[in-house]
Design a protein around this motif. Sequence first.
Motif, short mmCIF file in Angstrom:
data_model
loop_
_atom_site.label_atom_id
_atom_site.label_comp_id
_atom_site.label_asym_id
_atom_site.label_seq_id
_atom_site.Cartn_x
_atom_site.Cartn_y
_atom_site.Cartn_z
N SER A 98 -9.21 -5.40 -15.02
CA SER A 98 -9.02 -4.46 -13.92
C SER A 98 -8.73 -5.22 -12.64
N ASP A 99 -8.10 -4.55 -11.68
CA ASP A 99 -8.03 -5.07 -10.32
C ASP A 99 -9.44 -5.14 -9.75
N ASN A 100 -9.60 -5.72 -8.58
CA ASN A 100 -10.93 -5.75 -7.97
C ASN A 100 -10.85 -5.44 -6.49
N GLN A 101 -11.93 -5.71 -5.79
CA GLN A 101 -12.06 -5.34 -4.39
C GLN A 101 -11.02 -6.02 -3.50
N SER A 102 -10.59 -7.21 -3.88
CA SER A 102 -9.72 -7.98 -2.98
C SER A 102 -8.37 -8.34 -3.55
N VAL A 103 -8.11 -7.98 -4.81
CA VAL A 103 -6.82 -8.32 -5.44
C VAL A 103 -6.25 -7.10 -6.14
N GLU A 104 -4.97 -6.80 -5.87
CA GLU A 104 -4.25 -5.70 -6.51
C GLU A 104 -3.01 -6.28 -7.19
N VAL A 105 -2.78 -5.90 -8.46
CA VAL A 105 -1.65 -6.37 -9.24
C VAL A 105 -0.74 -5.20 -9.57
N LYS A 106 0.57 -5.38 -9.37
CA LYS A 106 1.55 -4.35 -9.71
C LYS A 106 2.74 -4.99 -10.43
N GLU A 107 3.33 -4.26 -11.38
CA GLU A 107 4.52 -4.77 -12.05
C GLU A 107 5.73 -4.74 -11.12
N ALA A 108 5.95 -3.63 -10.41
CA ALA A 108 7.03 -3.50 -9.42
C ALA A 108 8.40 -3.79 -10.01
N VAL A 109 8.61 -3.42 -11.24
CA VAL A 109 9.94 -3.56 -11.84
C VAL A 109 10.75 -2.32 -11.44
N GLY A 110 11.90 -2.54 -10.76
CA GLY A 110 12.71 -1.42 -10.31
C GLY A 110 12.39 -0.94 -8.92
N GLY A 111 11.43 -1.58 -8.22
CA GLY A 111 11.13 -1.18 -6.84
C GLY A 111 9.64 -1.19 -6.56
N LEU A 112 9.30 -1.03 -5.28
CA LEU A 112 7.89 -1.03 -4.89
C LEU A 112 7.21 0.26 -5.36
N PRO A 113 5.97 0.19 -5.86
CA PRO A 113 5.23 1.40 -6.21
C PRO A 113 5.01 2.27 -4.98
N THR A 114 5.04 3.58 -5.15
CA THR A 114 4.87 4.50 -4.02
C THR A 114 3.46 4.43 -3.42
N SER A 115 2.50 3.95 -4.22
CA SER A 115 1.12 3.87 -3.73
C SER A 115 0.83 2.60 -2.94
N LEU A 116 1.80 1.70 -2.85
CA LEU A 116 1.53 0.41 -2.24
C LEU A 116 1.17 0.51 -0.75
N PRO A 117 1.78 1.42 0.04
CA PRO A 117 1.34 1.54 1.43
C PRO A 117 -0.15 1.87 1.56
N GLU A 118 -0.69 2.67 0.63
CA GLU A 118 -2.11 2.99 0.66
C GLU A 118 -2.96 1.73 0.45
N THR A 119 -2.51 0.87 -0.46
CA THR A 119 -3.25 -0.37 -0.73
C THR A 119 -3.23 -1.29 0.49
N VAL A 120 -2.07 -1.39 1.14
CA VAL A 120 -1.97 -2.24 2.34
C VAL A 120 -2.89 -1.68 3.43
N SER A 121 -2.89 -0.36 3.60
CA SER A 121 -3.80 0.27 4.57
C SER A 121 -5.25 -0.04 4.24
N ALA A 122 -5.60 0.07 2.95
CA ALA A 122 -6.99 -0.17 2.53
C ALA A 122 -7.43 -1.59 2.80
N PHE A 123 -6.59 -2.57 2.43
CA PHE A 123 -6.93 -3.97 2.70
C PHE A 123 -7.03 -4.23 4.20
N SER A 124 -6.13 -3.64 4.98
CA SER A 124 -6.11 -3.87 6.43
C SER A 124 -7.36 -3.30 7.10
N ASN A 125 -7.85 -2.17 6.60
CA ASN A 125 -9.03 -1.54 7.20
C ASN A 125 -10.33 -2.15 6.70
#
Length: 602
Positions: free
Chosen positions: A19-46
């Motif tokens: 599984s991913d964890n509190q500080s690391v997120e893994v995505k395949e991103a084949v064909g483009g950025l996942p739509t949920s990625l802005p949420e992850t960036v927001s979460a890490f930033s906050n």
Amino acid sequence: MWSEEEIDALLEPLRHADSDNQSVEVKEAVGGLPTSLPETVSAFSNGNGGTIVLGVSERHGFSPIDGFDAKSIADAMAQMCREKLMPPVRPVIEIAEYHGSQVVISVIDETDPLDKPCYVRNRGRYSGSFIRVWDGDRKLSQYEIDRLLENRAQPTYDREIVGEATVDDLDSNTVQGILHLCRRQRPRIFGTIPDDDALHMLGVTGIDGDGGTHPTLAGLLAAGKYPQQFLPRLNITFTRYQGYSKVFAGGVKYIDNRTFDGPIPEILEETLLATRRNMRIGGVLDGPLRKDTFEYPEEAIREAVVNAVMHRDYSPMARGGQIQVNMYADRLEILSPGGLYGAVTTDTIGMPGATSTRNQTLAKLLELTPFHGGTVAENRGTGFELITATLTENGNGAPEIADTLTAFRMTFRSADTARLPDSRRDRRYAAQGEQADVDYSASVGLDHGKVPKPTHPKIVPFPHGGIDVQDITDRELYDQTIKGTPWLEEPYARYMGIERKPMDGDEAMPATSPAIGADAPDGGTGSGTMPPHADAGYSPLEEALLTLIGEHGTMATPQLVEATGAPRSTVTYQLRKLLRSGAIERTQPARSPKQEYRLKAA
């Protein structure tokens, strides 16, 4: 540039956890950025920042994925962080070689506290702000966002006028004590002005829109007769739990449970008395001298509780939560609503110059509020340093702190009352100290005969469970926490088949065990004889419930709660267990409001 070894080290914990964890997120991103990625960036930033690895497949053991276009994904990642987040995020983005393929690694730093929350721009601040929770991104609540925004300006909730209260709701003795000290310290300013004007200048009272004078929230808390008449939950609760958790084996939920109301000096005094009454105090010989050793130093407890009442969140949404002081078999916890404020963080707490006051008016008043020949607080930013030094000197070790947007917790670990810490030994008898004492001192970081240098508070996750009670056997529970308490020892000894010798004071105990959860030994019920089901392997509370139901024929849950003194949730849980075991049965359909219970016929 990331090396393969560094990427392996980053991903290895994820492979173990699958599984991913509190500080690391893994995505395949084949064909483009996942739509949920802005949420992850927001979460890490906050939160505390984090790392996003793109081009790696979680489904295939966190290995590189085929068909991944690293260059275009890196460009898209930079554009997304720049355009879709507010404030814009500027990660460190690198393309790295990993097992013959390319991956994109983006390191997201924590956003400056004054710029939080970082949110997804097109969703707005209150719908697009996230925080990292284990391996997922959770949307921040309105309360959490308000706490982040609070860092951008000085809160004034403590100076808010309590319109339902009048100046008659202030205690005249406390008010005069505040005025006397204020005039003595600042005669040029307060020496000649009337009392009413002085109280208004100090923030004890305020004037509403109609010209009426009323106490402020800070004024009521520091000098009110009964602040809880208007602010019911701005108080302190104290609970002494029998074991290591609130959910405890055998049905014994707590052995002391109190709520302290009144102004801050009064509830502070009551809290200190409660902790002293419930902590272990040992008598140790130091040469020819006898000295007391305390499980927790009272100076540290007082400082921690004062900090809690002074710095807790008093915003309207937080006024439904009280300060909690919880004592367990191995630790003392002080929890308060609202996390750390301003420039004080878990990294800077206790450091010289790191101080921020959320409630300025209340803090100022507590510097003037009489308490035991002095005042409630000094407010010099030395509280954590004093707590850490006092605990370390007493053999407790450094305090543990945990902080979220909504709560702050400080934990003291229990000290060994069977030994006198070397820092409190009389130096005249230091030469008589046994080698075992020196070994013990070294094990807890103390130098023989010297006051130890304070250490920085230990930062722990929130919540922190401590010892897992599921790993504690009934016999260990009895030996560690029940044995030596006559009114609890007798039913537990009988429950586990332990032969118990009479103890001093047993003759004063009732013939049967009292209700589990009662505040005192005389709170029990029963006929004075051992119930017929005593040998069936039931816990003491289950025995009490069966005895009550047998004596009355049928009983409802509220009656059993009142008769046993146990919390309703505990009684309900035990009734469900008795239903499953076939010991009792319902008299009505399962969801009937008239439900009662009776013993099941053999």
